[in-house]
Design an enzyme around this catalytic site. Sequence first.
Site, mmCIF file in Angstrom:
data_model
loop_
_atom_site.group_PDB
_atom_site.id
_atom_site.type_symbol
_atom_site.label_atom_id
_atom_site.label_comp_id
_atom_site.label_asym_id
_atom_site.label_seq_id
_atom_site.Cartn_x
_atom_site.Cartn_y
_atom_site.Cartn_z
ATOM 1 N N ASP A 59 0.841 -1.258 0.065
ATOM 2 C CA ASP A 59 0.041 0.028 0.001
ATOM 3 C C ASP A 59 0.747 1.061 -0.041
ATOM 4 O O ASP A 59 1.692 1.464 0.905
ATOM 5 C CB ASP A 59 -0.922 -0.056 1.272
ATOM 6 N N ASN B 136 2.298 4.452 -10.914
ATOM 7 C CA ASN B 136 0.931 4.574 -11.807
ATOM 8 C C ASN B 136 0.079 4.816 -10.681
ATOM 9 O O ASN B 136 -0.977 5.787 -11.154
ATOM 10 C CB ASN B 136 0.709 3.332 -12.411
ATOM 11 N N TYR C 28 -6.280 16.054 -5.525
ATOM 12 C CA TYR C 28 -5.637 15.227 -6.587
ATOM 13 C C TYR C 28 -4.822 16.020 -7.404
ATOM 14 O O TYR C 28 -3.644 15.742 -7.705
ATOM 15 C CB TYR C 28 -6.879 14.854 -7.401
ATOM 16 N N LYS D 254 -0.697 15.510 -8.332
ATOM 17 C CA LYS D 254 -0.258 15.535 -9.645
ATOM 18 C C LYS D 254 0.700 16.710 -10.106
ATOM 19 O O LYS D 254 1.813 16.402 -10.616
ATOM 20 C CB LYS D 254 -1.308 15.669 -10.628
#
Length: 249
Positions: free
Chosen positions: A48, A72, A137, A141
């Site tokens: 994890d 990924n 998020y 990124k």
Amino acid sequence: MTGAGHGIGLATAQALAADGYKIVAVDRDRGALEAADLPAGSLLVEHDLAAVNSDVLATLPEDVRVGVLVNNVGVMDGRSFLELPVADAARVLQTNIVGSWAVTRAVVDHMLARSVRGSIVFNLSLHASRVRMCPDYSMSKAALAMLMQELAVELGPAGIRVNAVSPGAIDTGQVPTEEAQAHRERSAALVALGRVGEPEDVAKVIAWLCSEQAGYVTGTDVRVDGGLFHYNWLHHLYGSAAAERDRTR
Ligand SMILES: NC(=O)c1ccc[n+]([C@@H]2O[C@H](COP(=O)([O-])OP(=O)(O)OC[C@H]3O[C@@H](n4cnc5c(N)ncnc54)[C@H](O)[C@@H]3O)[C@@H](O)[C@H]2O)c1
């Protein structure tokens, strides 16, 4: 290959195996890894990314030589800044940023100790530079986009290339509902190439970045989005590029 149990990760494992790589398939979901159509002979690693203190390579046999890493995994919470408790935002940032950093550090240490001239690819998103209305998020990124560039410069002298892909709207078949189909059709209308992407569209580009054909490519983020990035306010105002062209004739 992190997040190899489903979606783009699984497709990338298949693409890399077709290029002759043996796959180390990493996922937090052991069941997903076992059920997935992973290439024969893949080594399955339950890990994890939120657990940054465990070594992702610890269970691998001594003679495994890791030449490629695909970072990924990327999770999102879905709530807005004002709705999202700090502890939940921290979990996303821990997984996406610190988790990817920890996996990368373990693999780079491994490569350097064996003088491997390897390749690392981060799976980013158009939302590394475009608002997603999921700040946890998009922020994560954007951070990884910068880490990719930092590492390209720091690790280049050791012969390790570091790049990224930024997928657009990719159909990973996660929720095969009518609503998902309607969402796919609405998304396709915004894409210059007229369709949402398949996981294989992204996997092929990642495999190319890992290959010797991209041997002089480092520090680059390749958009794999069918042109979605170029959708803009004119399309919103006039419906489509074709309608805007007709209007101005
Ligand atoms: N699907 C898209 O439209 C899209 C668009 C842009 C970017 N991306 C990026 O592509 C990457 C993969 O997305 P996807 O849609 O293929 O995902 P997916 O949901 O189809 O699969 C993700 C896999 O990662 C595993 N995973 C999730 N959290 C993990 C963790 N903490 N540790 C280890 N494994 C974990 C899951 O078990 C699953 O097998 C993500 O980084 C995502 O941000 C996807």
